[in-house]
Design an enzyme around this catalytic site. Structure first.
Site, PDB file in Angstrom:
ATOM      1  N   LYS A  34       6.373   6.623  59.917  1.00 46.06           N
ATOM      2  CA  LYS A  34       6.490   7.582  61.011  1.00 46.06           C
ATOM      3  C   LYS A  34       6.490   9.041  60.527  1.00 46.06           C
ATOM      4  O   LYS A  34       6.634   9.312  59.341  1.00 46.06           O
ATOM      5  CB  LYS A  34       7.763   7.291  61.815  1.00 46.06           C
ATOM      6  CG  LYS A  34       7.763   5.906  62.468  1.00 46.06           C
ATOM      7  CD  LYS A  34       6.635   5.776  63.467  1.00 46.06           C
ATOM      8  CE  LYS A  34       6.743   4.549  64.342  1.00 46.06           C
ATOM      9  NZ  LYS A  34       6.535   3.275  63.679  1.00 46.06           N
TER      10      LYS A  34
HETATM   11  C1  PLP Z   1       5.281   2.292  69.760  1.00 44.14           C
HETATM   12  C2  PLP Z   1       6.364   1.721  68.873  1.00 44.14           C
HETATM   13  N1  PLP Z   1       7.536   1.416  69.435  1.00 44.14           N
HETATM   14  C3  PLP Z   1       8.554   0.903  68.698  1.00 44.14           C
HETATM   15  C4  PLP Z   1       8.422   0.684  67.351  1.00 44.14           C
HETATM   16  C5  PLP Z   1       9.567   0.096  66.600  1.00 44.14           C
HETATM   17  O1  PLP Z   1      10.173   1.003  65.772  1.00 44.14           O
HETATM   18  P1  PLP Z   1      11.182   0.482  64.644  1.00 44.14           P
HETATM   19  O2  PLP Z   1      10.353  -0.185  63.605  1.00 44.14           O
HETATM   20  O3  PLP Z   1      11.852   1.726  64.149  1.00 44.14           O
HETATM   21  O4  PLP Z   1      12.114  -0.461  65.319  1.00 44.14           O
HETATM   22  C6  PLP Z   1       7.228   0.995  66.718  1.00 44.14           C
HETATM   23  C7  PLP Z   1       7.115   0.760  65.271  1.00 44.14           C
HETATM   24  O5  PLP Z   1       6.168   0.854  64.604  1.00 44.14           O
HETATM   25  C8  PLP Z   1       6.153   1.522  67.502  1.00 44.14           C
HETATM   26  O6  PLP Z   1       4.963   1.805  66.941  1.00 44.14           O
END
Ligand code: PLP
Length: 314
Positions: A121
């Site tokens: 990210k």
């Molecule tokens: C659009 C979206 N939402 C949620 C997530 C989930 O994030 P996390 O891995 O921090 O739980 C991601 C992860 O890549 C994502 O691309």
């Protein structure tokens, strides 16, 4: 945690997009609620706001839009719908720290907005995330939910009138620890600099690839700042798999963002979805490739990606 803080649970429905990472939908399912998918706009891949009202039922409690790739959804229209029907909005802003649209930023119109600090990210400490809200009641609920439902912790214990902590609601262990925070905080000052570096890379890709007939570049809407989290292109006429193969052969690693959630085995089985249910999301899912895209990418790698695409498609 946002959905739980809003009291969403078994028997409820949350309207969301199938063009996302599975984590968006599993967040809904983990509360016991059901994700109800609505198809997306063809040009951005974001939730098609004009289709939301058809999907509402008496069980709908919230809308969960995703600001896909870093391009914000139409939050003003979404907020009007939410107000009309008394619905909450939880924004998945995992891709959209820097984004704005029509003068609105993530979290400004939603009840909450949720960010991811996963390794890929724009701001990262490997794993982790943050929720923002303007609502003091939601804030209080989130602070309890993120740490075991405990009251009177940490600094309170150092005060004169020591109070033993209590557990007042069911809670989880989703707080950010100091070690991860120490990795994250120094990056805050560099957000704009890294965004500008990604903008340069995006401009290089766009300039070199714009003339290729079977290739479509990502859309940046007017009145918007795109957070430029990913650089997804679309390859027309069924050539996507061949192009992926050719790029991989040359050691160029790409990803597909995303295979639509409703077609993943778990969701199609559990929610009874099949191909054809959300055709626009499916069309994007079968034509998109995310190119290598990060601030420290060497110039030579960008050139190699461009040359590989041109040699296959021109
Ligand atoms: C659009 C979206 N939402 C949620 C997530 C989930 O994030 P996390 O891995 O921090 O739980 C991601 C992860 O890549 C994502 O691309």
């Amino acid at each position: 945690m946002s959905l739980l803080a809003l009291g969403i649970g078994p028997g409820d429905e949350v309207v969301t997009t199938p063009m996302t990472f599975m984590g968006t939908s599993t967040a809904i399912m983990s509360t016991g609620a059901r994700p109800v998918f609505v198809d997306v706009e063809p040009h951005t891949g974001n939730l098609d706001v004009s289709q939301i009202e058809k999907a509402l039922t008496p069980k709908t409690k919230a809308i969960l839009p995703v600001h896909l790739y870093g391009q914000m959804c139409d939050m003003r229209s979404l907020k009007e719908i939410a107000n009309r029907h008394g619905l909450h909005i939880v924004e998945d802003a995992a891709h959209c720290i820097e984004g704005t649209r029509d003068g609105i930023r993530p979290g400004q119109l939603g009840d909450t907005a949720c960010f991811s600090f996963y390794a890929t990210k724009n701001l990262t400490c490997g794993e982790g995330g943050a929720v923002i809200t303007n609502d003091s009641e939601i804030n209080k609920a989130l602070r309890l939910l993120r740490l075991h439902g405990m009251k009177n912790i940490d600094s309170n214990q150092k005060q004169k009138n020591y109070k033993q902590s209590d557990m007042v609601i069911m809670g989880w262990k989703y707080n950010m620890d100091n070690i991860h925070a120490a990795m994250l905080l120094p990056q805050l000052d560099g957000i704009e600099h890294r965004w500008n570096t990604r903008l340069d890379i995006a401009n290089r890709y766009a300039k070199a690839l714009t003339s290729i007939p079977d290739l479509r570049l990502p859309v940046v809407l007017p009145n918007s700042k795109h957070a430029l989290h990913l650089y997804p292109i679309r390859i027309d006429r069924g050539q996507r798999e061949t192009i992926i193969g050719k790029l991989m052969e040359q050691g160029i690693s790409i990803t597909v963002n995303f295979r639509p959630v409703h077609l993943l085995s778990f969701f199609s089985r559990t929610l009874k979805h099949s191909p054809g249910d959300f055709p626009i999301a499916e069309e994007i899912g079968s034509s998109t490739i995310s190119l290598p895209f990060y601030p420290s990418i060497p110039d030579g790698d960008v050139n190699a990606v461009i040359a590989a695409l041109r040699s296959e498609l021109v």
